[in-house]
Design a protein around this motif. Structure first.
Motif, mmCIF file in Angstrom:
data_model
loop_
_atom_site.group_PDB
_atom_site.id
_atom_site.type_symbol
_atom_site.label_atom_id
_atom_site.label_comp_id
_atom_site.label_asym_id
_atom_site.label_seq_id
_atom_site.Cartn_x
_atom_site.Cartn_y
_atom_site.Cartn_z
ATOM 1 N N GLY A 14 0.837 -1.192 0.000
ATOM 2 C CA GLY A 14 0.000 0.000 0.000
ATOM 3 C C GLY A 14 0.868 1.236 0.000
ATOM 4 O O GLY A 14 1.937 1.249 -0.596
ATOM 5 N N ALA A 16 -4.668 1.536 1.637
ATOM 6 C CA ALA A 16 -4.608 0.150 1.163
ATOM 7 C C ALA A 16 -5.027 0.109 -0.304
ATOM 8 O O ALA A 16 -5.892 0.879 -0.722
ATOM 9 C CB ALA A 16 -5.532 -0.724 1.997
ATOM 10 N N CYS A 22 -0.693 6.509 -4.259
ATOM 11 C CA CYS A 22 -1.670 5.523 -4.734
ATOM 12 C C CYS A 22 -1.676 5.463 -6.256
ATOM 13 O O CYS A 22 -1.704 4.383 -6.849
ATOM 14 C CB CYS A 22 -3.062 5.862 -4.203
ATOM 15 S SG CYS A 22 -3.225 5.647 -2.416
#
Length: 152
Positions: free
Chosen positions: A50, A68, A108
């Motif tokens: 993550g 996550a 991300c």
């Protein structure tokens, strides 16, 4: 000065300290208990698959953020990212929180996420945060409700 960087193992005690503070301020104690070992396991998983970041002010970790990444249940080809925690000590929130959120989103994206979900905790500046999120291009997706289920 301030800086945002990927967390390293030496940050763990401070991440746990700030994480527990967030847990308590967010009101999770009503429905759950803080388990340090579980949190350490989660931090290890985030550092592998993550995104796990810390924000430093003058060499001290004053903020933490974690997300996550996982395949969408409705389309395994779609990688979703979800913020698990985003917390900056009150004295350092002026701009550092926003910078931490930007870096979390960028992390991300760099890991291949197609979507990024932020959560607001009801009663914890949730209306203010909703405005912040909208300004940053988020839109409401779903509203969740929780209740504690006692053992029978």
């Amino acid at each position: 000065g301030t800086m945002i960087r990927a967390a390293v193992p030496a940050d763990c005690p401070r991440i746990l300290e700030l994480g527990e503070r967030f847990f308590n301020e967010a009101g999770w104690r009503d429905v759950a208990t803080w388990d340090r070992v579980s949190v350490i396991d989660t931090l290890e998983a985030l550092s592998r698959g993550g995104v796990l970041l810390v924000a430093e002010a003058d060499g001290v970790v004053v903020g933490i953020a974690g997300a996550a990444l996982y395949p969408a249940y409705f389309n395994a080809g779609l990688t979703m990212a979800q913020e698990l925690f985003w917390y900056v000590e009150a004295a350092h929130r002026n701009g550092l929180g926003a910078a931490l959120l930007r870096e979390l989103e960028a992390g991300c994206r760099a890991k291949g996420a197609h979507t990024f979900t932020m959560i607001t905790v009801a009663g914890l500046d949730d209306e203010l945060l909703a405005k912040v999120y909208r300004r940053k291009g988020f839109r409401p997706a779903e509203r969740s409700f929780i209740k504690r289920l006692e053992a029978a």
